[in-house]
Scaffold this motif. Structure first.
Motif, short mmCIF file in Angstrom:
data_model
loop_
_atom_site.label_atom_id
_atom_site.label_comp_id
_atom_site.label_asym_id
_atom_site.label_seq_id
_atom_site.Cartn_x
_atom_site.Cartn_y
_atom_site.Cartn_z
N ASN A 1 2.67 22.58 17.54
CA ASN A 1 4.03 22.35 17.04
C ASN A 1 5.10 22.48 18.11
N THR A 2 4.83 23.26 19.13
CA THR A 2 5.86 23.52 20.16
C THR A 2 5.70 22.66 21.42
N HIS A 3 4.63 21.87 21.49
CA HIS A 3 4.43 20.98 22.63
C HIS A 3 4.28 19.54 22.13
N LYS A 4 4.47 18.61 23.03
CA LYS A 4 4.21 17.20 22.69
C LYS A 4 2.93 16.77 23.41
N PHE A 5 1.85 16.75 22.68
CA PHE A 5 0.56 16.35 23.25
C PHE A 5 0.22 14.94 22.80
N SER A 6 -0.18 14.12 23.74
CA SER A 6 -0.54 12.75 23.38
C SER A 6 -1.98 12.64 22.89
N SER A 7 -2.77 13.71 23.08
CA SER A 7 -4.16 13.67 22.62
C SER A 7 -4.65 15.07 22.28
N LYS A 8 -5.76 15.11 21.55
CA LYS A 8 -6.38 16.40 21.21
C LYS A 8 -6.84 17.12 22.49
N ASN A 9 -7.30 16.35 23.47
CA ASN A 9 -7.75 16.94 24.74
C ASN A 9 -6.65 17.76 25.40
N GLN A 10 -5.43 17.25 25.34
CA GLN A 10 -4.30 17.98 25.93
C GLN A 10 -4.05 19.29 25.19
N LEU A 11 -4.18 19.26 23.88
CA LEU A 11 -4.05 20.48 23.08
C LEU A 11 -5.13 21.49 23.48
N VAL A 12 -6.36 21.02 23.58
CA VAL A 12 -7.48 21.89 23.96
C VAL A 12 -7.25 22.48 25.35
N GLN B 1 -4.45 23.05 26.87
CA GLN B 1 -3.39 24.06 26.81
C GLN B 1 -3.94 25.38 26.26
N LEU B 2 -4.78 25.30 25.24
CA LEU B 2 -5.38 26.51 24.66
C LEU B 2 -6.30 27.19 25.67
N LEU B 3 -7.05 26.40 26.42
CA LEU B 3 -7.93 26.96 27.45
C LEU B 3 -7.13 27.72 28.50
N LYS B 4 -5.96 27.19 28.80
CA LYS B 4 -5.10 27.79 29.84
C LYS B 4 -4.44 29.08 29.37
N THR B 5 -4.05 29.12 28.09
CA THR B 5 -3.21 30.23 27.62
C THR B 5 -3.96 31.29 26.82
N GLN B 6 -5.05 30.93 26.17
CA GLN B 6 -5.73 31.89 25.28
C GLN B 6 -6.92 32.55 25.97
N THR B 7 -6.64 33.37 26.97
CA THR B 7 -7.71 33.96 27.79
C THR B 7 -8.39 35.16 27.10
N THR B 8 -7.80 35.68 26.03
CA THR B 8 -8.39 36.83 25.32
C THR B 8 -9.75 36.48 24.73
N TYR B 9 -9.91 35.22 24.29
CA TYR B 9 -11.12 34.84 23.56
C TYR B 9 -12.27 34.44 24.48
N GLY B 10 -11.96 33.82 25.59
CA GLY B 10 -13.01 33.35 26.49
C GLY B 10 -13.74 32.13 25.96
N PHE B 11 -13.08 31.39 25.03
CA PHE B 11 -13.71 30.22 24.43
C PHE B 11 -13.67 29.04 25.40
N GLY B 12 -14.63 28.13 25.22
CA GLY B 12 -14.64 26.88 25.96
C GLY B 12 -14.10 25.75 25.09
N ASP B 13 -14.11 24.53 25.63
CA ASP B 13 -13.54 23.40 24.89
C ASP B 13 -14.27 23.14 23.58
N LEU B 14 -15.60 23.37 23.55
CA LEU B 14 -16.37 23.14 22.32
C LEU B 14 -15.87 24.00 21.17
N GLN B 15 -15.60 25.28 21.49
CA GLN B 15 -15.13 26.19 20.44
C GLN B 15 -13.76 25.77 19.91
N TYR B 16 -12.85 25.42 20.83
CA TYR B 16 -11.51 25.02 20.38
C TYR B 16 -11.56 23.73 19.57
N GLU B 17 -12.38 22.79 20.00
CA GLU B 17 -12.51 21.54 19.23
C GLU B 17 -13.05 21.81 17.83
N HIS B 18 -13.99 22.75 17.74
CA HIS B 18 -14.56 23.12 16.44
C HIS B 18 -13.49 23.74 15.53
#
Length: 314
Positions: A220-231, A233-250
């Protein structure tokens, strides 16, 4: 001739890095994600692996052959390495690694009793604001971390196993009172990881957990042109979880009803209402087959004000 050290690492990137630096010893890569899906206390048992495969197959479409080649073969190699003098654990600070770590230590307590076990984990690097993963450290830094590795006492191993037992129990309520009260623990990142774990139960406010709310907020706070860009961004900022792209996509896929589009990324009106706590999405997300450790995800609610869990009684 048996190797003096057996290294059990948190992933292929750490294993490959240590090998490239000519670390001596044998290597086992713990290829699991025990922080998601159902877990039972008996790590390595037939029941344990059946639960793990069922989860990985249903949530991540992992084939039986891949599960055998990727995870079980490595586990069987671990079972066969019995003569090593010292076992060194290499695990990062995040939720993903910390839950894997206590699962591994529980296994070691049962099957490698009395062995010399030590731990290498990431600490603050001078001049860096964020914790770096082990595979991101320079050669000098990783050698220093190895030199300063922590010898785990019998009490330390008992404590990690106790937390694992609570993590795998049907109720996380005892876990939320216990994990904060061991200031002498060598597991310096475990309390933060468990705090993040407890916030993965749905919020009483809108039925989404902390991570799911973060996904909506980021979209909601960013303008992403694709789901990959959203993923990304999450990989960059959500370091507490240690998730990879597969987890975020899920996790994004589970929230797809709250989006109108992923190219570009746009929340629906319903998504915005949920994000603003004007609508509770619990009923639509509830799934009796979703587990976090041994507890059913939707049998508990997280109260953001008191930071306590509430059990739902049917």
């Amino acid at each position: 001739m048996t190797s003096a050290i057996l290294h059990i690492t948190n992933g292929d990137s750490t294993t490959n890095y240590l090998k490239s630096l000519q670390f001596t010893g044998d290597f086992i890569t713990w290829r699991e994600m025990l922080c998601e899906g159902k877990t039972t206390t008996d790590v390595g048992s037939e029941t344990f692996w059946k639960n793990r495969f069922d989860f990985l197959k249903s949530s991540y479409k992992v084939s039986k052959q891949k599960f055998i080649n990727y995870t079980l073969k490595e586990y069987r190699s671990l079972c066969n390495k019995k003569e090593t003098k010292e076992i060194v654990l290499w695990f990062d600070h995040d939720l993903f690694c910390q839950i894997n770590m206590i699962g591994v230590i529980s296994w070691l307590k049962t099957y490698r009793k009395g062995y010399h076990i030590s731990l290498v984990t990431n600490g603050q690097i001078k001049g860096s604001k964020k914790l770096k993963n082990l595979s991101e450290l320079t050669e000098n830094q990783i050698q220093q971390h190895f030199k300063n590795r922590i010898d785990l006492t019998e009490d330390d191993i008992e404590y990690a196993d106790y937390i694992w037992q609570l993590y795998c129990s049907e109720s996380p309520l005892r876990l939320e009172t216990v994990y904060k009260y061991n200031p002498m623990s060598p597991f310096t990142h475990l309390a933060d990881a468990l705090s993040a774990h407890l916030q993965r139960f749905p919020s009483i406010k809108n039925g989404l957990n902390h991570l799911e709310n973060t996904i909506l907020e980021t979209a909601n706070t960013h303008k992403f042109s694709s789901k990959n860009q959203l993923v990304n961004q999450l990989l960059k900022t959500q370091t507490t979880y240690g998730f990879g792209d597969l987890q975020y996509e899920h996790h994004i896929e589970q929230l797809h009803k709250l989006f109108t589009s992923f190219n570009p990324v746009k929340l629906s009106r319903k998504g915005k209402k949920v994000l603003e706590n004007q609508l509770n999405f619990y009923g639509e997300l509830r799934d009796e087959n979703l587990y976090l450790g041994g507890a059913k995800k939707y049998s508990f609610l997280f109260n953001n004000e008191s930071e306590k869990l509430l059990q739902i009684t049917s």
